[in-house]
Write an enzyme that holds these catalytic residues in place. Structure first.
Site, mmCIF file in Angstrom:
data_model
loop_
_atom_site.group_PDB
_atom_site.id
_atom_site.type_symbol
_atom_site.label_atom_id
_atom_site.label_comp_id
_atom_site.label_asym_id
_atom_site.label_seq_id
_atom_site.Cartn_x
_atom_site.Cartn_y
_atom_site.Cartn_z
ATOM 1 C CE LYS A 107 -4.207 -1.882 0.850
ATOM 2 N NZ LYS A 107 -5.446 -1.566 0.121
ATOM 3 C CD GLU A 136 -4.696 -3.481 -6.082
ATOM 4 O OE1 GLU A 136 -5.721 -3.011 -5.527
ATOM 5 O OE2 GLU A 136 -4.083 -4.484 -5.662
ATOM 6 C CG ASP A 157 -9.555 -2.192 -6.042
ATOM 7 O OD1 ASP A 157 -10.720 -2.630 -6.006
ATOM 8 O OD2 ASP A 157 -8.805 -2.242 -5.059
ATOM 9 C CE LYS A 176 -10.576 -4.908 -2.506
ATOM 10 N NZ LYS A 176 -9.793 -4.341 -3.627
#
Length: 347
Positions: A149, A205, A230, A257
């Site tokens: 991240k 992402e 995403d 997701k």
């Protein structure tokens, strides 16, 4: 058939940082079905501030779903388009109550503990030393794909961390994915992507905030680092809208997701469209409990996607539900000798 729902608050073992802030807990909801003496369970994996169904009437819609359970899965799913996490919980619960046991949803070599799923090791945002410590832990645990991240600390320090990885491991030894969660300014994004390219990055992402389709399409054309969408997929409901988005932006990858995209049915449609347009994909959790993660992992295994998936989040919480899922050497396994512990309140 009877239906009810319960709320549960998951507690992070340690604060987990993204460019949107630091998380210490996560709410989740379970739909419980009862039919002919059997019970089934599904998880509605809402993520505050990110899910399209993070709305004041969320619990009201859950109650409506339980009150109308007699309508059946198909009609309810179609009525819940604006609540993709409830769609997913509903799909899961119906399959659970119809299954031999509540948690064996998709029997396979995975649930027989014969095969595993390759996953990436997740590195949360923190200061440089914290991120380096996480990185070393993941590599020593056998991961050959790590996801960092980025976007919260100084970018030069993040580059230093990537440089540290590449000084010790080639791209053949450790695959690096980065997730900016939309943190880059659209005017500076290409400069930063060029800087990142020095480190053989597999993909990034969501480098910029969603809904900047022209800019994102331009970045996907020009970036030396492959781009994965995403957040951009959240709230895109119709097949026509989904296809238009992919044709417009032409990303290299999409990240799926199920809790954000309408469960198995919604995710399957994204996979079909991605493959139609030669776009790569992989599946990740949205920080569900082990109940949701179990369903996603069993379904993902059937898709036979050989890329590392984003399913290593089961150990994030102090009060997760004990399950057969376990991570070893960068792989997610289903140890069917381990039992579920529902702490006497869910089923």
């Amino acid at each position: 058939m009877k239906a009810s729902f319960k709320k549960y608050t998951l507690q992070f073992k340690k604060p987990s940082g993204t460019s949107r802030g630091v998380m210490t807990q996560k709410e989740t909801w379970f739909i419980i079905l009862e039919q002919e003496g059997k019970k089934g369970i599904g998880e509605c994996g809402l993520l505050r501030g990110l899910s399209i169904d993070d709305r004041p009437d969320y619990e009201e819609k859950l109650q409506w779903t339980c009150d109308h359970i007699h309508l059946g899965e198909k009609l309810l799913w179609e009525s819940l388009q604006e609540f993709p996490s409830i769609q997913f919980g509903l799909e899961m619960a119906f399959r659970s109550v119809a299954s031999e046991t509540p948690f064996l949803l998709f029997p396979s070599a995975f649930t027989e503990t014969e095969k595993s799923i390759a996953i990436n090791g997740l590195i949360w945002m923190g200061n440089e030393s914290e991120m380096q410590q996480q990185l070393e832990e993941k590599i020593s645990s056998g991961f050959n794909c790590v996801k960092l991240k980025i976007g919260a600390i100084d970018f030069d320090k993040e580059l230093q961390l990537l440089r540290y990885i590449r000084q010790h491991f080639s791209a053949n030894e450790i695959q690096i994915r980065v997730d900016a969660n939309g943190a880059f300014n659209s005017n500076q994004a290409l400069v930063k992507l060029n800087q990142l390219s020095e480190f053989d990055i597999h993909s990034i992402e969501q480098p910029i905030q969603k809904n900047q389709h022209d800019t994102m399409a331009d970045l996907c054309k020009k970036s030396p680092v492959p781009i994965a969408l995403d957040e951009e997929l959240i709230g895109v409901f119709s097949t026509a809208q989904k296809e238009h988005l992919l044709q417009k932006i032409q990303p290299q990858y999409v990240i799926l997701k199920p809790s954000f995209l309408g469960g198995f049915r919604g995710t399957k449609e994204w996979i079909h469209l991605a493959e139609k347009h030669n776009i790569g994909w992989w599946i990740t959790s949205a920080l569900e409990s082990n109940i949701g993660l179990n369903a996603i992992a069993q379904w993902t295994f059937l898709k036979q996607n050989k890329m590392p998936q984003g399913l290593g989040t089961g150990a994030l919480y102090t009060n997760n539900i004990d399950s057969p899922l376990e991570v070893s050497d960068g792989q997610l396994w289903y140890n069917n000798k381990k039992k579920w512990d529902l702490r006497n309140w869910l089923l």
